[in-house]
Structures are given as C-alpha cells and as structure tokens.
Scaffold this motif. Structure first.
Motif, mmCIF file in Angstrom:
data_model
loop_
_atom_site.group_PDB
_atom_site.id
_atom_site.type_symbol
_atom_site.label_atom_id
_atom_site.label_comp_id
_atom_site.label_asym_id
_atom_site.label_seq_id
_atom_site.Cartn_x
_atom_site.Cartn_y
_atom_site.Cartn_z
ATOM 1 N N ASN A 1 8.823 2.657 -5.294
ATOM 2 C CA ASN A 1 7.464 2.345 -5.706
ATOM 3 C C ASN A 1 7.360 0.965 -6.325
ATOM 4 O O ASN A 1 6.300 0.567 -6.801
ATOM 5 C CB ASN A 1 6.950 3.400 -6.698
ATOM 6 C CG ASN A 1 7.783 3.431 -7.972
ATOM 7 O OD1 ASN A 1 8.831 2.791 -8.048
ATOM 8 N ND2 ASN A 1 7.315 4.182 -8.948
ATOM 9 N N GLU A 2 8.460 0.241 -6.362
ATOM 10 C CA GLU A 2 8.458 -1.144 -6.796
ATOM 11 C C GLU A 2 9.591 -1.873 -6.084
ATOM 12 O O GLU A 2 10.523 -1.252 -5.586
ATOM 13 C CB GLU A 2 8.651 -1.241 -8.314
ATOM 14 C CG GLU A 2 10.003 -0.767 -8.794
ATOM 15 C CD GLU A 2 10.176 -0.889 -10.294
ATOM 16 O OE1 GLU A 2 9.142 -0.944 -10.978
ATOM 17 O OE2 GLU A 2 11.313 -0.927 -10.765
ATOM 18 N N SER B 1 11.997 8.198 -3.394
ATOM 19 C CA SER B 1 10.572 7.988 -3.630
ATOM 20 C C SER B 1 10.322 7.346 -4.978
ATOM 21 O O SER B 1 9.381 6.584 -5.153
ATOM 22 C CB SER B 1 9.835 9.330 -3.538
ATOM 23 O OG SER B 1 10.352 10.236 -4.508
ATOM 24 N N GLU C 1 -3.757 -0.834 -7.968
ATOM 25 C CA GLU C 1 -5.199 -0.715 -7.796
ATOM 26 C C GLU C 1 -5.885 -2.067 -7.935
ATOM 27 O O GLU C 1 -6.930 -2.315 -7.343
ATOM 28 C CB GLU C 1 -5.760 0.268 -8.825
ATOM 29 C CG GLU C 1 -5.231 1.675 -8.681
ATOM 30 C CD GLU C 1 -5.604 2.302 -7.348
ATOM 31 O OE1 GLU C 1 -6.634 1.885 -6.772
ATOM 32 O OE2 GLU C 1 -4.869 3.177 -6.874
ATOM 33 N N SER D 1 4.012 -1.068 -6.052
ATOM 34 C CA SER D 1 3.203 -0.390 -5.044
ATOM 35 C C SER D 1 1.974 0.219 -5.686
ATOM 36 O O SER D 1 1.909 0.420 -6.906
ATOM 37 C CB SER D 1 4.024 0.705 -4.367
ATOM 38 O OG SER D 1 4.315 1.722 -5.302
ATOM 39 N N GLU D 2 1.011 0.556 -4.816
ATOM 40 C CA GLU D 2 -0.205 1.234 -5.225
ATOM 41 C C GLU D 2 -0.893 0.511 -6.380
ATOM 42 O O GLU D 2 -1.376 1.128 -7.339
ATOM 43 C CB GLU D 2 0.100 2.687 -5.627
ATOM 44 C CG GLU D 2 0.748 3.485 -4.518
ATOM 45 C CD GLU D 2 0.968 4.932 -4.899
ATOM 46 O OE1 GLU D 2 0.338 5.388 -5.857
ATOM 47 O OE2 GLU D 2 1.787 5.591 -4.235
ATOM 48 N N ALA E 1 0.834 -1.204 0.000
ATOM 49 C CA ALA E 1 0.000 0.000 0.000
ATOM 50 C C ALA E 1 0.867 1.252 0.000
ATOM 51 O O ALA E 1 2.034 1.223 0.413
ATOM 52 C CB ALA E 1 -0.915 -0.002 1.218
ATOM 53 N N PRO E 2 0.334 2.371 -0.460
ATOM 54 C CA PRO E 2 1.097 3.629 -0.424
ATOM 55 C C PRO E 2 1.489 3.983 1.001
ATOM 56 O O PRO E 2 0.687 3.906 1.927
ATOM 57 C CB PRO E 2 0.107 4.659 -1.001
ATOM 58 C CG PRO E 2 -0.865 3.856 -1.807
ATOM 59 C CD PRO E 2 -0.986 2.537 -1.097
ATOM 60 N N GLY E 3 2.753 4.366 1.192
ATOM 61 C CA GLY E 3 3.246 4.740 2.508
ATOM 62 C C GLY E 3 3.648 3.567 3.372
ATOM 63 O O GLY E 3 4.132 3.758 4.489
ATOM 64 N N GLN E 4 3.460 2.344 2.885
ATOM 65 C CA GLN E 4 3.836 1.156 3.671
ATOM 66 C C GLN E 4 5.347 1.047 3.719
ATOM 67 O O GLN E 4 6.033 1.182 2.707
ATOM 68 C CB GLN E 4 3.236 -0.090 3.023
ATOM 69 C CG GLN E 4 3.523 -1.385 3.781
ATOM 70 C CD GLN E 4 2.859 -2.584 3.101
ATOM 71 O OE1 GLN E 4 1.938 -2.423 2.306
ATOM 72 N NE2 GLN E 4 3.351 -3.766 3.412
ATOM 73 N N ARG F 1 11.669 -0.039 3.455
ATOM 74 C CA ARG F 1 12.175 1.041 2.626
ATOM 75 C C ARG F 1 13.347 1.733 3.327
ATOM 76 O O ARG F 1 13.324 1.939 4.539
ATOM 77 C CB ARG F 1 11.071 2.064 2.362
ATOM 78 C CG ARG F 1 9.832 1.513 1.673
ATOM 79 C CD ARG F 1 8.802 2.620 1.538
ATOM 80 N NE ARG F 1 7.501 2.100 1.169
ATOM 81 C CZ ARG F 1 7.028 2.074 -0.069
ATOM 82 N NH1 ARG F 1 7.791 2.523 -1.056
ATOM 83 N NH2 ARG F 1 5.832 1.599 -0.341
#
Length: 512
Positions: free
Chosen positions: A362-363, A358, A391, A388-389, A257-260, A348
C-alpha cells in the motif's frame, strides 16, 4: 619485335588499366563515406571524438527533429495574428504551426506597460515614452518550447536559458525596452546572450549579442532591446575553466490507485529555470503525471560525462520491471538543454500462500542515486515516497474560503513584480519590502527559493489587507520611488484620493 618494345608494354598496360581501376576504387570509397554520413541509421564520428550511443538508450519523441512543410501565406498570417491578439493579462499555452508556445499580448501607448509570462520568470517592460503620444502598439512576449529553434551548439557550449521571442518581429521603440528571463549558469560571467534576427517561422540565424546591451546577474539575464527579435543565453567558459550549470531533478508519476499493479516513475533532468519545470508539467498532463515532492538541485559539469541514474532500493512488495537497474542519459542531451527524462517501472509482487503482501504494497519507497559517469562518489540521492489510495490525488480536499483581502489591480501587481524582482546588490528589492512587512531572515531566505519572490511578497501584502496608500508609503520609505510612482498613478484614479494623498503625491513628484 625489339627488346625496347617488349619492355615498354607492361608499364603501358599499367597506365591504361591501373589508373582507371584506382580512380574507380577511390570514387567508390568517397561514395561510401558520403552515404554513411547522411543515410539514416549510419554512425559518423567526426575526428573520432563521438562515442557510440547504446542501442538501449532511446531518444524521447520530443528530441526528434520534425520536417514540416513551409507555411502558406494565409497560415503564416493567421499564426502571427493569434500571437499578437491581446490576451487581457492572461498567459496562453498553445500549439501553433507545430510549435508549442507560451505567450501573452497587449496594447501599449505612451504610458508604457509590461508583459509577464506566469510561472516562467520571463517579463518584458516597455518604459513610458517608448511609444509616441497618440499611438498604440500591440506587443507580444513568447516563450518558444520548440526545441528545434534553439541554437546549434558545439560540445563546449551549453544552453542555460529558454528561447524567448518579442513581437512583432523587427519592431523598434523610442526608448529601449527591457527583456528579463532566468538562466542556470553557475558563473554569470560565462553567460553570453545570442539573438536571431528572424521571425518565428523563418530559419534561425543565431549570433552573439553585444555585451553592452545585456547584463547577467546570479540567475537572471536582462537585455536592453533596440528592436524585437529572438533571444537566448549560452554558456561559454574560457579555455582552461570547467563550465558548470545547475540542473533541477523533477520526479513525476501518476496516482497509485487501489488495485493498480504497475507504477512508473519519470525523472526529468531540466535546466534550473522556472520555464523548464513548467515544460515538464505540461508534458506530463496528457499522461496524468504529477510532480512528486520538491525538485532537487544538481551540479552538472560540462566536462565529458553521461548522467547515470541507478536504482538502489525498492520497498518490500514491489519489484523492478526493467532488466537494468541503471540508466544513462547522454551528456549532450542535458548540456544542450533537451529536457530528457528516464523512467523506471515497478510492479507489485504476487503474494505467496504463506505471505500476505497486501499490507506491504500500500506504499512504495524508492531510492535512486544519480551522478555523472566517472564521478560515482559525488552522487545525489533521490528519495521519493508514494502512498496508495491517496484521496488527495483522486479528489482534491475542499478548499476553505480565505478571509477577504484587498487585491491589487492585476496590471499594478505585474508592474511592481517586474520592478522588485531583479536582484539588487544593495538589497533594496523585494527583500527590503519583506523586512518592512515583518518577515525574518529565515523566511526571506525561504521565499528566495520561490519561482517569483516578488509576487509572493505582494500576495502576502494583499493577505494582510494592506491598502494602496500603505503600499505607496512603504515603497517611498524604501526609497523605491520608481515603484511608489507606479502606485501613485493608481491612487490618483481611486475615489476619495484627495487631500493629504494629493500633497504626498506632489512631494513624490518633486523627488522624482
């Protein structure tokens, strides 16, 4: 005092004092050995063959044997009543009396019938005439996911199939019934069927089943049942031959999830059977874990060698939380089918002022190698990609409505699936039906990797809007008159099924 008396006293003293002292020391030694064998936490090595297990290797919770009080009579009655209550074609997964079970039940009369546990490769066929005319029998098919019910195996034996129960226990029929389930042995001739003539709640007593009543093909075991009980398959290779079985390596993780900040990957070492993978899927549900990518096959040998899982690469922006990049799985945990898993946790990296991570976090791309101890050059690479993210993980995309198609009756579908699924040397099985439907060799080989190729072919026939009459004609052209006869029984009850249909049905009866 005479010299003889003075020379006699030391030996007499040794007899009176030394013998009791030696006996006491021997008794203490025996007590110490007995306690070290049975006290919790003690390490006992029979004949010096058992290697100590590293303290860092912790057993998963499901490998600990549970001591449960014996059930009361009302509890046992409720347990068996629920197992034998008809499920109307559905496969039920439920925990009953501390046992995780997958089961299906139905009533059968003189026409026979079948039971299938969906997505497990397990089926039970009761042939016509097995039940007397005018009677109805309730039968159940049960997959036992309680690992403590499996046979107690030696180091040379490996578990290669699930534990399956047919109920009610001890039931017998006028004709033998056929139980079919998958195994993962590389050599079918090394597979030996075991049965326990006990009920599910009793202590198991596993014994080899006569080879005349069972047959093992490339990946399937078929047993002709004279009465209902518990069954499984054990790999027993002859002396001098290395026993081997196929594993499937399945990787699970939760959505990123975003921010995880943390992500955990769990790698399962499973028997290459459909029900083993379904066990892992069920085990992951409470944690939100999902299967990431297809399973990979691994050639696992019964020769001594623990399984190593080594982390080789992590993409930028991530780091390994664990102290070690290599984890071990005890050999017997895999060889005896305990479904073990090992996990790695990643986090991270904190972005420096001069570096922006950032765009990098994201992956995550992770590469791992797995191999048996001492066979590092024969490793398998596990490559998994996680974005990440996603959907698609959080919210499933809208499903477009498929065009309407003719659905086969559920019971007919299951009966044809059972008849067409077994591998035939002549190829006159689901593969012949696939070729009649226009599939090329490459597509047929692809379908052979599915959990149930026969079900996939029947679903394809449905999508092509095929009618029962067309299916009947195809099966008759294949000379699969057993399947055509099953379809014919449904054609006789459909509206408008007269004229030429009746004539073709009479011709089929004459051939049969």
């Amino acid at each position: 005092m005479c010299p003889q008396e003075s020379s006699f006293q030391p030996s007499q003293f040794l007899l009176l004092v030394g013998v009791p002292v030696a006996s006491g020391l021997l008794l203490l030694k025996c007590l110490h050995w007995h306690c070290s064998r049975w006290l919790p936490g003690a390490c006992w090595k029979p004949d010096g063959q058992e290697d100590p297990v590293s303290q860092s290797t912790q057993l998963p919770k499901y490998e600990v044997r549970r001591e449960c009080p014996p059930p009361t009579l009302p509890e046992a009655a409720a347990f068996y009543q629920e197992l034998h209550t008809p499920t109307h074609g559905h496969t039920v997964t439920r925990q009953l009396m501390h046992k995780l079970l997958v089961f299906s039940a139905r009533e059968v009369d003189h026409r026979g019938g079948g039971l299938i546990l969906q997505d497990t490769g397990i089926s039970l066929l009761i042939p016509p005439g097995a039940v007397a005319v005018g009677r109805q029998e309730r039968v159940s098919l049960i997959l036992v996911w309680d690992l403590t019910d499996a046979p107690a195996l030696s180091r040379s034996q490996g578990l290669v199939s699930p534990v399956v129960a047919c109920g009610p226990h001890g039931a017998s029929f006028l004709k033998p019934c056929t139980l079919t389930f998958k195994h993962c042995a590389q050599q079918p001739r090394h597979v030996r069927t075991y049965s326990s003539n006990t009920s599910l709640l009793d202590a198991k007593n596993w014994r080899p089943l006569g080879r005349a009543g069972s047959h093992s093909s490339r990946d399937e075991c078929r047993i002709l049942l004279s009465h209902f009980s518990l069954y499984t398959c054990v790999l027993e290779a002859p002396v001098g031959q290395a026993p081997r079985k196929w594993l499937q390596l399945a990787v699970f993780c939760s959505p990123l999830a975003p921010g995880q900040t943390h992500l955990q990957l769990r790698v399962y070492f499973l028997n290459n059977t459909p029900c083993a993978l379904q066990w892992a899927v069920t085990n992951e549900k409470p944690h939100g874990g999902r299967l990431r990518g297809p399973c990979q096959l691994f050639d696992f040998t019964g020769a001594r060698g623990d399984q190593c899982l080594k982390l080789k690469y992590i993409s930028e922006g991530w780091e390994n939380v664990d102290d070690s990049s290599c984890q071990l799985v005890p050999h017997l945990h895999i060889w005896h089918g305990k479904c073990p898993f090992r996990s790695f946790c990643f986090r991270r990296k904190a972005a420096n002022d001069s570096e922006d991570c950032s765009a990098l976090t994201n992956e995550i791309i992770v590469t791992m190698h797995t191999f048996q101890d001492g066979l590092e050059t024969k490793y398998m690479e596990i490559l998994r990609f996680q974005a990440s993210e996603e959907e698609s993980w959080a919210t499933p995309p809208p499903v477009s409505q498929p065009p309407p198609c003719n659905r086969l009756p559920q019971e007919l579908f299951e009966q044809l699936q059972m008849l067409l699924e077994p591998y035939s040397v002549t190829g006159n099985d689901w593969r012949r039906l696939a070729s009649h439907l226009g599939l090329c060799g490459m597509k047929i080989r692809f379908l052979s990797c599915q959990r149930s190729p026969a079900a996939a072919i029947l679903e394809l026939f449905e999508e092509q809007n095929g009618s029962l009459q067309e299916l009947h004609d195809l099966l008759a052209a294949m000379e699969r008159l057993d399947c055509a006869s099953v379809v014919q029984s449904y054609l006789g009850g459909t509206p408008g099924g007269g004229g030429a249909r009746e004539n073709r049905g009479l011709e089929l009866d004459e051939k049969l």
